[in-house]
Write an enzyme that holds these catalytic residues in place. Structure first.
Site, short mmCIF file in Angstrom:
data_model
loop_
_atom_site.label_atom_id
_atom_site.label_comp_id
_atom_site.label_asym_id
_atom_site.label_seq_id
_atom_site.Cartn_x
_atom_site.Cartn_y
_atom_site.Cartn_z
N TYR A 117 0.72 9.11 4.33
CA TYR A 117 2.19 8.39 4.54
C TYR A 117 2.61 9.95 5.10
O TYR A 117 2.69 11.24 3.97
CB TYR A 117 2.25 8.87 2.74
N GLU B 214 9.74 5.78 7.46
CA GLU B 214 9.07 6.71 7.22
C GLU B 214 7.95 5.77 8.19
O GLU B 214 8.06 4.44 8.18
CB GLU B 214 9.01 5.52 5.59
#
Ligand code: ADP
Length: 385
Positions: A108, A196
């Site tokens: 992530y 993101e």
């Protein structure tokens, strides 16, 4: 302002961040053709303004073009419900057809604005491809955070520290350093509120790839980027929200049955709290801002009434800059235009409040005036009951 995954990937690619080869399709025939281009085996990804598509059936690995077309047919027009969409879901109108990648590891990585430190904050975790909030709750030690000093900017040694913390070594680690620095550059230059990559993957062949991408632009900076308005997919937004933004009104849809018109975000929060305290459920709130005109109040009132969940309206306005008689005229005008028979409670205070109340009570509408916020909430609950 949100954009789709495929648009976010185009931007990342322009910043030198590797993304899988892909094509966006608007029909199932285009899905088939794109799948052929990828050699048959590919991943079909529904493009909606929400994540969590994988678990909701919006992402699928297919093995040949006919299967791609079949799945395309199934997806187009379908409403995908994910934990981020709300119960009504979002309609699929665009599909990304992408090469299928052999994944070795998932991470992530994001950069977002941290309101507390007023800085961009880099967040990275070796637990990618999953709900990051869940990781933060269960094992916060697995999340690495770095507040970026706007004066020195992100330094290569800081990016390297993050890449090493993710367990990367050798050339992949250096690729990751470059990727992180590029991501920061993208964030600054494109005025992003969030960039993101989840998951960022290392492929079996040892390459870094942004497998999913989400970008949210800072609404306050949209005027600096002429191309942004054209990138919006209005089909993904609530039509009432689009209408409200035309009149510079802040409209938020909620799940209950009391429409709320207020002025100021603080008063809006207090209104929702007090309504709930008295057992009512707000259907939405619409903030008309400080110096709203009679026309703006009328538009706001009409937008509230267009929401078919609304069974009653609660107006809570403190007329400091706004005059209460003008607010009353706006309400009367809008209610007459749409022939509103619903119960209305108006709590207002400030300049010309008595004149405003008189106008309302003489209007023939199903309206009551309240003395204070608690009294108003109690009245609307009673009128609906
Ligand atoms: P969402 O977060 O909305 O569920 P993702 O883009 O993260 O959607 O896709 C879900 C999962 O599907 C990813 O975590 C990844 O494992 C897999 N996936 C997505 N794109 C590809 C691709 N091009 N090749 C192989 N697997 C993929």
């Amino acid at each position: 302002m949100n954009i789709h995954e495929y648009q976010a990937k185009e931007i990342l690619n322009a910043y030198g961040i590797p993304v899988p080869r892909g094509r966006v399709a608007l029909t199932s025939d285009q899905v088939e053709r794109a799948s052929k281009e990828m050699g048959g085996r590919c991943v079909i990804k529904a493009q909606i303004y929400a994540g969590g598509r994988g678990k909701a059936g919006g992402v699928k690995l297919v093995h040949h073009p006919e299967q791609a077309q079949e799945f395309g047919k199934e997806l187009f027009g379908k409403r995908l419900v994910t934990p981020q969409t709300g119960p009504e879901g979002l309609k699929v109108r665009r599909i990304l057809v992408e090469e299928a990648v052999e994944i070795a590891r998932e991470f992530y990585l994001s950069i977002t604005l941290d309101r507390e430190s007023s800085r961009y904050c880099l967040i990275a975790s070796a637990e990618g491809g999953v709900d990051i909030e869940e990781v933060a709750r269960k094992s916060p030690d697995k999340i690495h955070m770095l507040a970026i000093d706007p004066y020195t900017a992100l330094r290569p040694y800081q990016a390297r520290k993050v890449a090493l913390a993710l367990g990367l070594t050798g050339s992949v680690c250096e690729d990751c350093v470059e990727l992180i620095l590029n991501l920061y550059r993208c964030c600054l230059e494109k005025d992003c509120q969030l960039v993101e990559i989840n998951p960022l993957v290392v492929t079996r062949a040892g390459w870094l790839l942004a497998m999913d991408a989400k970008i949210t632009f800072d609404d306050n900076a949209v005027f600096r980027h002429r191309e942004y308005p054209d990138m919006m997919d209005y089909s993904q937004l609530d039509p009432l929200e689009i209408n409200a933004s035309k009149y510079d009104l802040a409209y938020i849809k909620l799940q209950g049955n009391v429409g709320c018109m207020v002025n100021g975000a603080g008063l809006a929060m207090a209104t929702l709290d007090v309504l709930k305290e008295f057992g009512a459920e707000p259907a939405n709130f619409l903030d008309v801002g400080g110096g709203a005109t009679r026309e703006k109040v009328a538009e706001a009132f009409k937008i509230i009434l267009e929401d078919c969940d609304v069974k009653g309206v609660f107006v809570n306005i403190f007329g400091g800059i706004m005059r209460c008689d003008i607010i009353a005229q706006g309400i009367i005008e809008a209610a007459a235009e749409v022939k509103c028979l619903l119960p209305i409670v108006v709590r207002m205070d400030g300049s010309k409040v008595e004149e405003g109340k008189k106008l309302l009570l003489d209007s023939g509408l199903n309206v009551q005036c309240a003395d204070n916020l608690g009294d108003g909430a109690e009245r609307i609950v009673r009128m609906l009951g």
